[in-house]
Design a protein around this motif. Sequence first.
Motif, short mmCIF file in Angstrom:
data_model
loop_
_atom_site.label_atom_id
_atom_site.label_comp_id
_atom_site.label_asym_id
_atom_site.label_seq_id
_atom_site.Cartn_x
_atom_site.Cartn_y
_atom_site.Cartn_z
N SER A 375 0.84 -1.19 0.00
CA SER A 375 0.00 0.00 0.00
C SER A 375 0.88 1.26 0.00
O SER A 375 1.87 1.32 0.72
N GLY A 376 0.53 2.21 -0.85
CA GLY A 376 1.32 3.45 -0.93
C GLY A 376 2.47 3.36 -1.90
O GLY A 376 3.26 4.28 -2.04
N ALA A 377 2.58 2.23 -2.63
CA ALA A 377 3.70 2.04 -3.55
C ALA A 377 3.56 2.91 -4.79
O ALA A 377 4.54 3.21 -5.47
N GLY A 378 2.31 3.31 -5.13
CA GLY A 378 2.12 4.17 -6.30
C GLY A 378 1.27 3.54 -7.39
O GLY A 378 1.17 4.09 -8.49
N LYS A 379 0.62 2.42 -7.08
CA LYS A 379 -0.17 1.71 -8.10
C LYS A 379 -1.35 2.56 -8.58
O LYS A 379 -1.55 2.72 -9.78
N SER A 380 -2.12 3.11 -7.65
CA SER A 380 -3.28 3.93 -8.05
C SER A 380 -2.81 5.16 -8.79
O SER A 380 -3.42 5.57 -9.79
N THR A 381 -1.76 5.75 -8.30
CA THR A 381 -1.25 6.96 -8.95
C THR A 381 -0.90 6.64 -10.40
O THR A 381 -1.24 7.39 -11.32
N LEU A 382 -0.23 5.50 -10.59
CA LEU A 382 0.18 5.11 -11.95
C LEU A 382 -1.02 4.99 -12.88
O LEU A 382 -1.03 5.57 -13.98
#
Length: 578
Positions: A375-382
Amino acid sequence: MELAKRVLRYLKPYKGRIVLAVISMILNAGLSILFFDRFQDLIDTMIQGLTTGETTLVQLNWIIIGIFFIFLFRGIFQYGEKYFTAYVSQNAVKDLRNNLYQHLQSLSLDFYTKNKTGEIMSRTTNDVGKLEGAIASGAIGIFSQMFTLLGGIGKLLYDNWSLTLISFFLFPVIGYVIDVFNKRIRKVSKRAQVKIGNLSDVLQETISGIRVVKSFGREEYEYDRFEEENYANFRANLKNSQLKATLTPVTEFLAAMSFIVVLWYGGRQVIAAKMTPGELVGFFSLLMYITNPLKSITRLSGTIQGALAAAERIFEIIDIQPTIKDKVGARELTEVDGYIHFKDLVFSYNNDELALDKINLKAKPGQVIALVGSSGAGKSTLVNMIPRFYDPDSGEITIDGVDIRDITIKSLRDKIGIVPQETVLFSGTIADNILYGRLDASEEEIIKAAKAANAHDFIEAFPEGYESEIGERGAGLSGGQKQRIAIARAILKDPSILILDEATSALDTESEALVQDALDRLMKNRTTFVIAHRLSTILDADKIVVMERGKVVEMGSHEELLAKDGLYKKLYEIQFNK
Ligand code: ADP
């Protein structure tokens, strides 16, 4: 004054009705003043009859008939004044609210992460509502008061200029007092508006998050928080009322001082036979009468101050430019093969930490790219970068070789389907909610999409089928059912590119199988990015992208990544207990 001008611009389309309102006001004010003239005559006629013994009864009758018609016509013009004023102010407010809402829809996502929902709602409802009253009583209504006041003063001066000047000697003092009070009122009402905004924030947060509140047993805590804000709101409002409550008696007392002088000086003139008793009574009554518009005007400045504060908050939003906009000369995206290429993509939400750090990633048409990472790795942002919810700081994303910033936002988003983790359903029927995917779809197409999404059977089982009303946010539907409606929506849209955020919450096995089956059908022949939480998704993916702190740290197939014995293996073991 810039602000007032902007508000007044909303009145422009209704010029015709404003003219009608103003004509009504002039006639209304004129007739009211004319009454005092007749009243004065009436008294002198009576006194004449009483003191000289002449029969003045016929004269009296004529005056009374005149007064009857004065009131009759005044009533008609009062109606016109009120109706046309309401017509203009309500229309202006409707237009402003439409503008504001349209603007809100156009603003980019960063606006919504920076501003609280309650605050935005308070501006579209409370603040806009406040303006309506101010436009009706202020911007337009002020003419009515002015006409009565100026007409009244004109008549007083004409009848007895020296007495008029004497009666106004205290006015500069009254004006000064009002000015001082108004400055304070403006300050306090601004504070009161901030408080009501805070109150709606708390209300909005806790109502939409009521499940969380209850599950943590925080009802009392939330009540205390609400009570505190409510108390602050009460304090600000009370202070406001207190100021207004002081203003009225103070100004009225000062006004009464001048009345006393008028009665004293006028009384001497009557005794000296320089004035008839009727003239003094008429003069005094008219003087009393014009204190009403005077009072309204003083009250008005409070209302206008409050309204300007509201207008300021409304235009503050209208002045915010959407950060994501179509480039000049942006072209339409028509056919999409589905090659998606991230090149050296860098992005940060607020400049201090990179949410995406030099992302390089390629997807071919029809491929499924699974994104994994803590969680917080940047998947949604990507994935949010693909429909341009945010634009990169540097680097680019291309679709079939074209930078997505060279494409119109509308045509880009038309080609992208998003199935979020948490399904959002709007009020309306089930059919309406599926139709949201493509508004011009036919009934057959809706049913076909629902069947492909494994949703048809449960929808049909409802007594009203597709016409069943959905409660707020889909209340009454299970998690799996909501997901399948979201899938049907996406199938109906038929996008070339699909973004899937798998739900983390576990469904029962049967529901899970139905959702999975529907998703498989949805993903077919589309380039899919999926934030993966299910083992089956990962195993079936063409490419697994492992993310960590905004970077792609590993990439490959399940077997390749397991063999690497790196982060993927660790995540895999933790998540699936392997
Ligand atoms: P994931 O989907 O992998 O859980 P996210 O893409 O949501 O990760 O988040 C990546 C990083 O960006 C996190 O550090 C998160 O705190 C931050 N972030 C996400 N959304 C926002 C936002 N709207 N404003 C500021 N920071 C954000």
